[in-house]
Motif scaffolding. Structure first.
Motif, PDB file in Angstrom:
ATOM      1  N   PRO A   9       0.406  -1.553  -0.005  1.00 15.48           N
ATOM      2  CA  PRO A   9      -0.049  -0.014   0.120  1.00 15.48           C
ATOM      3  C   PRO A   9       0.895   1.274   0.148  1.00 15.48           C
ATOM      4  N   ILE A  10       0.986   2.524  -1.010  1.00  9.00           N
ATOM      5  CA  ILE A  10       1.699   3.500  -0.906  1.00  9.00           C
ATOM      6  C   ILE A  10       0.511   4.585  -1.593  1.00  9.00           C
ATOM      7  N   HIS A  11      -0.417   4.641  -1.358  1.00  7.04           N
ATOM      8  CA  HIS A  11      -1.494   5.639  -2.083  1.00  7.04           C
ATOM      9  C   HIS A  11      -2.256   5.163  -1.635  1.00  7.04           C
ATOM     10  N   SER A  12      -3.156   6.618  -0.769  1.00 11.82           N
ATOM     11  CA  SER A  12      -4.438   5.641  -0.354  1.00 11.82           C
ATOM     12  C   SER A  12      -5.312   5.334  -1.929  1.00 11.82           C
ATOM     13  N   SER A  13      -4.948   5.872  -2.894  1.00 11.65           N
ATOM     14  CA  SER A  13      -6.597   5.361  -4.398  1.00 11.65           C
ATOM     15  C   SER A  13      -5.634   4.396  -5.136  1.00 11.65           C
ATOM     16  N   VAL A  14      -3.713   4.298  -4.852  1.00  8.55           N
ATOM     17  CA  VAL A  14      -3.814   3.385  -5.527  1.00  8.55           C
ATOM     18  C   VAL A  14      -2.539   2.906  -5.563  1.00  8.55           C
ATOM     19  N   MET A  15      -2.194   1.374  -5.868  1.00  5.16           N
ATOM     20  CA  MET A  15      -1.248   0.533  -4.759  1.00  5.16           C
ATOM     21  C   MET A  15      -0.368  -0.350  -6.342  1.00  5.16           C
ATOM     22  N   ILE A  16       0.669   0.376  -6.034  1.00  4.02           N
ATOM     23  CA  ILE A  16       1.701  -0.959  -6.833  1.00  4.02           C
ATOM     24  C   ILE A  16       2.160  -2.401  -6.405  1.00  4.02           C
ATOM     25  N   LYS A  17       2.328  -3.067  -7.328  1.00  3.23           N
ATOM     26  CA  LYS A  17       2.641  -4.546  -7.169  1.00  3.23           C
ATOM     27  C   LYS A  17       4.025  -4.902  -7.071  1.00  3.23           C
ATOM     28  N   GLU A  18       4.849  -5.133  -6.092  1.00  2.00           N
ATOM     29  CA  GLU A  18       6.199  -5.451  -6.104  1.00  2.00           C
ATOM     30  C   GLU A  18       6.334  -6.937  -6.202  1.00  2.00           C
ATOM     31  N   CYS A  19       6.445  -7.070  -7.658  1.00  2.00           N
ATOM     32  CA  CYS A  19       7.071  -8.390  -8.341  1.00  2.00           C
ATOM     33  C   CYS A  19       8.499  -8.944  -7.515  1.00  2.00           C
ATOM     34  N   GLN A  20       8.146 -10.315  -7.589  1.00  2.00           N
ATOM     35  CA  GLN A  20       9.084 -10.932  -7.106  1.00  2.00           C
ATOM     36  C   GLN A  20      10.201 -10.702  -8.753  1.00  2.00           C
ATOM     37  N   GLN A  21      11.356 -11.117  -8.306  1.00  2.00           N
ATOM     38  CA  GLN A  21      12.740 -10.826  -9.620  1.00  2.00           C
ATOM     39  C   GLN A  21      11.286 -12.043 -10.610  1.00  2.00           C
ATOM     40  N   PRO A  22      12.000 -10.514 -11.922  1.00  2.00           N
ATOM     41  CA  PRO A  22      13.030  -9.325 -12.290  1.00  2.00           C
ATOM     42  C   PRO A  22      11.986  -8.434 -11.856  1.00  2.00           C
ATOM     43  N   GLY A  23      12.149  -7.213 -11.283  1.00  2.00           N
ATOM     44  CA  GLY A  23      11.974  -5.824 -11.507  1.00  2.00           C
ATOM     45  C   GLY A  23      10.708  -5.515 -12.934  1.00  2.00           C
ATOM     46  N   ARG A  24      10.441  -4.303 -12.533  1.00  2.00           N
ATOM     47  CA  ARG A  24       9.648  -3.815 -14.141  1.00  2.00           C
ATOM     48  C   ARG A  24      10.563  -2.351 -14.466  1.00  2.00           C
ATOM     49  N   LEU A  25      10.405  -2.349 -15.861  1.00  2.00           N
ATOM     50  CA  LEU A  25      11.087  -0.929 -16.416  1.00  2.00           C
ATOM     51  C   LEU A  25      10.172  -0.511 -16.898  1.00  2.00           C
ATOM     52  N   VAL A  26       9.645   0.975 -15.715  1.00  2.00           N
ATOM     53  CA  VAL A  26       9.050   2.309 -17.038  1.00  2.00           C
ATOM     54  C   VAL A  26       9.103   2.906 -17.039  1.00  2.00           C
ATOM     55  N   VAL A  27       8.553   3.148 -18.190  1.00  2.00           N
ATOM     56  CA  VAL A  27       9.823   4.411 -19.156  1.00  2.00           C
ATOM     57  C   VAL A  27       8.585   5.418 -19.464  1.00  2.00           C
ATOM     58  N   LEU A  28       8.887   6.198 -19.288  1.00  2.00           N
ATOM     59  CA  LEU A  28       8.100   7.938 -19.338  1.00  2.00           C
ATOM     60  C   LEU A  28       9.140   8.907 -20.893  1.00  2.00           C
ATOM     61  N   THR A  29       8.269   8.916 -21.380  1.00  2.00           N
ATOM     62  CA  THR A  29       8.647   9.709 -22.839  1.00  2.00           C
ATOM     63  C   THR A  29       7.383  10.633 -22.962  1.00  2.00           C
ATOM     64  N   GLY A  30       8.033  12.245 -23.632  1.00  2.00           N
ATOM     65  CA  GLY A  30       6.847  12.734 -24.114  1.00  2.00           C
ATOM     66  C   GLY A  30       7.643  14.140 -24.173  1.00  2.00           C
ATOM     67  N   PRO A  31       7.316  15.313 -25.487  1.00  2.00           N
ATOM     68  CA  PRO A  31       7.968  15.933 -25.726  1.00  2.00           C
ATOM     69  C   PRO A  31       9.044  16.979 -24.376  1.00  2.00           C
ATOM     70  N   SER A  32       9.985  18.062 -25.125  1.00  2.00           N
ATOM     71  CA  SER A  32      11.040  18.577 -24.007  1.00  2.00           C
ATOM     72  C   SER A  32       9.535  19.812 -23.277  1.00  2.00           C
ATOM     73  N   GLY A  33       9.617  19.863 -22.294  1.00  2.18           N
ATOM     74  CA  GLY A  33       8.372  21.150 -22.006  1.00  2.18           C
ATOM     75  C   GLY A  33       7.350  20.426 -21.666  1.00  2.18           C
ATOM     76  N   VAL A  34       7.420  19.364 -21.682  1.00  2.00           N
ATOM     77  CA  VAL A  34       5.942  19.075 -21.301  1.00  2.00           C
ATOM     78  C   VAL A  34       5.619  18.410 -19.625  1.00  2.00           C
ATOM     79  N   GLY A  35       6.456  18.865 -19.047  1.00  2.64           N
ATOM     80  CA  GLY A  35       6.545  18.427 -17.909  1.00  2.64           C
ATOM     81  C   GLY A  35       6.552  17.253 -16.844  1.00  2.64           C
ATOM     82  N   LYS A  36       7.098  16.411 -18.117  1.00  4.48           N
ATOM     83  CA  LYS A  36       8.275  15.594 -17.164  1.00  4.48           C
ATOM     84  C   LYS A  36       8.560  14.965 -16.047  1.00  4.48           C
TER      85      LYS A  36
END
Ligand code: 5GP
Length: 200
Positions: free
Chosen positions: A6-33
């Motif tokens: 449990p990490i946030h009141s409304s949302v939880m992320i599963k922490e899986c056993q190995q291997p972990g997960r890669l999350v890629v966040l992309t978007g144009p420069s200046g978009v607020g990433k």
């Protein structure tokens, strides 16, 4: 066994056993990433942000090893030759890349690693890690994006023009991603990213 943290009141992320997960966040420069990433890291300490290597000069306030590892072009080219980068790309006249070792170690240990990178790098990651979750952040409009790039007053006119040209190319590729999220309202955008992580 899969552990649910449990990490946030409304949302939880599963922490899986190995291997972990890669999350890629992309978007144009200046978009607020960057701002979105900071909010995500605050809410989800179990996410690990990969610190990139770049040949770009530090902007005021940027710290070596915190925002980027700032290196020379020859150092960067040496890292490419030695296979030390998981992905890399040239963007607006500078090199940017993800150091391979920390990402491999963290995912081996079941951790979630967040990469905040541009389109070419995201495509390379997709080749190597087809399971990586890929999220594209869109601006409400190109006009709005231009205003944001100008208002942060960090780049020259020439750099802004280069970034805008590239922005259009990147936006055209948004449908390649698992999720497209418009950063029109900050809170809503963060919540949508969390929902995407949750769905993963
Ligand atoms: P900035 O110069 O504004 O910090 O970053 C320019 C662009 O490079 C942004 O779109 C950012 O996401 C991207 N970028 C930052 N680090 C990396 C990286 O390690 N690899 C790739 N491919 N792009 C990156």
């Amino acid at each position: 066994m899969t552990q649910v943290l449990p990490i946030h009141s409304s949302v939880m992320i599963k922490e899986c056993q190995q291997p972990g997960r890669l999350v890629v966040l992309t978007g144009p420069s200046g978009v607020g990433k960057g701002t979105l990433v900071r909010a995500l890291l605050q809410r989800h300490p179990e996410l690990n942000l990969s610190i990139s290597v770049t040949t770009r000069s530090p902007r005021p306030g940027e710290v070596q090893g915190k925002h980027y590892y700032f290196v020379s072009r020859s150092q960067f080219e040496q890292m490419i030759a030695q296979g030390k980068l998981l992905e890399w790309a040239e963007f607006a006249g500078n090199y940017y890349g993800t150091p391979r070792e920390p990402v491999e170690e963290q995912t081996r240990n079941g951790k979630w690693v967040l990469l905040e990178i541009e389109l070419e790098g995201a495509r390379q990651v997709h080749q190597t890690y087809p399971d990586a979750l890929r999220i594209f952040i869109l601006p409400p409009s190109l006009t709005e994006l231009e205003q944001r790039l100008r208002s942060r007053a960090q780049d020259s006119e020439e750099a802004i023009a280069r970034r805008l040209r590239r922005a259009q190319e990147e936006i055209n590729a948004a449908s390649e991603f698992d999720f497209e999220i418009i950063n029109d309202n900050f809170e809503t955008a963060v919540n949508r990213i969390e929902a995407a992580l949750f769905a993963a």
